[in-house]
Design an enzyme around this catalytic site. Structure first.
Site, PDB file in Angstrom:
ATOM      1  N   ASP A 177       0.818  -1.256  -0.038  1.00  0.00           N
ATOM      2  CA  ASP A 177       0.096   0.074  -0.077  1.00  0.00           C
ATOM      3  C   ASP A 177       0.837   1.040   0.088  1.00  0.00           C
ATOM      4  O   ASP A 177       0.742   2.297  -0.810  1.00  0.00           O
ATOM      5  CB  ASP A 177      -0.803   0.015   1.331  1.00  0.00           C
ATOM      6  CG  ASP A 177      -1.759   1.152   1.273  1.00  0.00           C
ATOM      7  OD1 ASP A 177      -1.782   1.901   2.440  1.00  0.00           O
ATOM      8  OD2 ASP A 177      -2.357   1.515   0.236  1.00  0.00           O
ATOM      9  N   GLU A 178       1.978   1.104   0.776  1.00  0.00           N
ATOM     10  CA  GLU A 178       2.870   2.244   0.801  1.00  0.00           C
ATOM     11  C   GLU A 178       3.650   2.595  -0.493  1.00  0.00           C
ATOM     12  O   GLU A 178       3.714   3.775  -0.735  1.00  0.00           O
ATOM     13  CB  GLU A 178       4.008   2.163   1.943  1.00  0.00           C
ATOM     14  CG  GLU A 178       4.833   3.197   2.375  1.00  0.00           C
ATOM     15  CD  GLU A 178       4.507   4.498   2.359  1.00  0.00           C
ATOM     16  OE1 GLU A 178       3.206   4.683   2.779  1.00  0.00           O
ATOM     17  OE2 GLU A 178       5.051   5.517   2.101  1.00  0.00           O
TER      18      GLU A 178
END
Lengths: 258, 237
Positions: A177-178
Site C-alpha cells: 500500500d505504501e
C-alpha cells in the site's frame, strides 16, 4: 546542493495544476537538480515533472531512511547499487523516505475535511515506525517517471513476523500500500487508497530480499489503478499479487506556512 | 489461486518432511521462550486496558466484558510470541536454515504486538462462538500514520487481516484480502471491526467484515477475505 524550480514569473491561480491536467504539466520547468550523497550532478530532462522533484527533495533536517545501513544483506545491497546506476543512466529516481509523509509535502495543506487534529511531531509513517536498523521494514523505492512504475526493494526484519520465521501478511500488505501510495502520488497526485486487493501465494522468509514491482495500469475519472507483483530477486517465487485504486487529490499550497 | 497457494505449501512440506498434526495458530498460547525477558513480560496478555487506551476504547471494552459474563462472548487473549513447541513445529515445516539466521529468529515477535503502549496497535477481540463472529476494538496509535493525520491504509489492512483471522479456528493462512476504503480513519481514533464467517467450503473459509466508528454512524471500510485451513495430512505428496 539545491533544487532549482522555475515557475513562470506571472502565474495567476487559474494556471495552477488542476486535477484534470496531465501530470507532465508544462507549468513547472525544472532547471537543474543536485542530489546529496553518491549521485553525480547532472541536469535532468526538462520534461521531468515538478511534482517528482519537489516530492523527492532531500530534507536537511530529516533523516532519509532509503539509504543502506549495516543491516542490509548482500542481496539488498547489490540490487540497490544496480538501481542506483540506473538513476544515473536511465532516468530512474531514488525516492527518499522520511519518518513522516509531512516531510514530503512541506508547504502543502490537506483538504479541510481530511486533516484531523493537526499531526504532531512524534507521529510516524507506519512503514518507518520501527527505528532499530534491521528489525522492521528495510526498504527503498525507485521510481521511473516516464513509465509510471516503481520497484521497491524490501528486506523484512524479525519484528514483522506472522507465521514463525516468515513475514506477517498484514505487514507486506502495508508496504505494498505504501509503495502504491508513493507511485500514485508521483504519477499524478494519487493520494488516498479507495480499494486494495491482495492475493498471497508464498511466504517470505524473514531477512530475505523481496522485490515489489508496481505499475500504474490506468488513470480514469480521477482514479489511478495500480498493480503489484512481489517476488524473489530471481523471479522464481511469486510471493503475492496485489492491485490498488487511488483517488487523485490536488494539494493546495499552504501560504500560511511560507 | 488456491491451487498455487496450497501447491506452494505442499512443496515446502515435501521438502521439510511430513509431521504429524498441524500446529495451532490460535491466540491463547503458552508463554514463549525468550532469551532476555523477565517472566512478567512473557506472560503478558496484551488484549487488556493500559494507560494509552482512550475513554471510548475503555468504555467499549467494559461493555463487551459485561457480555462475557454469561458465556455468550469471550475475550481472546493476545501474546507477543508463540509457544516454544509451536515455533519448533513451524521451524521443521518451513524453515530453511540457509534463509534465516537463528539469532534473528530468536528476536522475532508478533508484528502487531511489537510497539510500546499506545504507539502502534491497541486492540482486543471478543468472540461470539454461537454466531461465529467477532468484534475487534482497535485504536491506531501515532506510529501508524499514512497521509498526515490519518491512519495508514496498510495498518487498517493489517487489522482487517487479524480481525478476519480471529473468526477462524486452528492453523490457517490468509490467501486473499479485498478491502474497500470508504472514508479515511483519523489517527488515534477508535474503530470497531465486525467480522463473520460467511461460508465454509472444505478447507476454504470465506469471511467478511466492516469497520465502523464507535457510534456506528460512519462506515470506514468493508472487506472480504479468503483463508485456508492448513492440513499437512492431506497435502503430502
Amino acid at each position: 546542493m539545491e533544487l532549482f524550480l522555475v515557475p513562470p514569473t506571472s502565474c495567476p491561480d487559474s494556471t495552477l495544476p488542476q486535477p484534470s491536467d496531465p501530470p507532465w504539466s508544462p507549468w513547472w520547468t525544472l532547471c537543474h537538480l543536485s542530489h546529496h550523497g553518491d549521485q553525480p550532478k547532472s541536469p535532468l530532462p526538462r520534461s521531468w515533472p515538478g511534482q517528482v522533484s519537489r516530492f523527492c527533495q532531500e530534507m536537511k533536517k530529516s533523516k532519509n531512511y532509503a539509504l543502506p545501513n549495516a543491516s542490509w544483506g548482500p542481496d539488498m545491497l547489490s540490487l540497490y547499487h544496480e538501481f542506483l546506476e540506473k538513476t544515473k543512466t536511465s532516468g530512474w529516481v531514488r525516492v527518499p523516505s522520511f519518518r513522516s509523509n509531512r516531510d514530503h509535502i512541506q508547504g502543502f495543506k490537506l483538504p479541510l475535511d481530511l486533516s484531523a487534529n493537526s499531526d504532531k511531531s512524534d507521529w510516524r509513517l507506519f512503514t518507518r515506525c520501527i527505528e532499530r536498523e534491521g528489525q522492521g521494514y528495510e526498504y527503498v523505492i525507485f521510481f521511473q517517471p516516464s513509465e509510471k512504475k516503481s520497484i521497491c526493494l524490501f528486506q523484512p526484519g524479525p519484528y514483522l513476523e506472522g507465521v514463525p520465521g516468515f513475514v506477517h501478511g498484514g505487514s507486506l500488505a502495508a508496504l505494498i500500500d505504501e509503495t502504491f501510495s508513493k507511485t500514485a502520488y508521483l504519477s499524478g497526485e494519487g493520494l488516498l487508497t479507495v480499494n486494495f486487493n491482495i492475493r498471497f501465494k508464498n511466504l517470505i522468509p524473514l531477512g530475505s530480499l523481496a522485490v515489489l514491482n508496481v505499475n500504474v495500469e490506468k488513470i480514469e475519472d480521477q482514479k489511478m489503478y495500480l498493480s503489484c507483483v512481489t517476488q524473489s530477486r530471481d523471479q522464481q517465487t511469486v510471493y503475492a499479487k496485489a492491485s490498488g485504486t487511488f483517488l487523485q487529490m490536488h494539494l493546495e499550497e499552504d501560504s500560511s506556512r511560507q | 489461486m488456491l491451487r498455487s497457494c496450497t501447491a506452494g505449501l505442499r512443496s515446502i512440506w515435501a521438502l521439510r518432511g511430513r509431521r504429524e498434526g498441524a500446529p495451532r495458530l490460535s491466540m491463547d498460547l503458552q508463554p514463549a521462550r525468550r532469551l532476555f525477558s523477565t517472566e512478567k513480560v512473557i506472560h503478558k496478555d496484551w488484549a487488556l486496558p493500559n494507560p494509552s487506551w482512550s475513554k471510548d476504547l475503555k468504555l467499549l471494552f467494559d461493555q463487551f466484558m459485561k457480555k462475557c459474563e454469561d458465556g455468550s462472548w469471550e475475550r481472546l487473549p493476545s501474546y507477543k510470541r508463540r509457544s516454544t513447541q509451536e515455533s519448533e513445529d513451524f521451524k521443521t515445516y518451513f524453515l530453511d536454515p540457509k534463509l534465516v539466521e537463528e539469532e534473528r529468529l530468536s528476536q522475532a515477535q508478533l508484528f502487531t504486538r511489537g510497539f510500546e503502549d499506545g504507539l502502534g496497535f491497541e486492540y482486543v477481540i471478543f468472540k461470539n462462538n454461537d454466531e461465529k463472529r467477532t468484534v475487534c476494538l482497535f485504536q491506531g496509535g501515532p506510529y501508524l500514520q499514512g497521509v498526515p493525520g490519518l491512519l495508514h491504509g496498510g495498518a487498517m489492512a493489517t487489522m482487517i487481516d487479524i480481525a478476519l483471522g480471529s473468526c477462524t479456528g486452528g492453523a490457517v493462512m490468509t490467501a486473499n484480502l479485498n478491502i474497500n476504503f470508504k472514508r479515511p480513519v483519523p489517527l488515534c481514533s477508535v474503530v470497531v471491526i465486525n467480522s463473520q464467517l460467511d461460508k465454509l467450503e472444505g478447507r476454504k473459509l470465506f469471511l467478511s467484515c466492516n469497520v465502523r466508528s464507535v457510534d456506528e454512524k460512519t462506515l470506514y471500510s468493508e472487506a472480504t477475505g479468503l483463508f485456508i485451513k492448513l492440513d499437512p495430512e492431506k497435502s503430502s505428496t
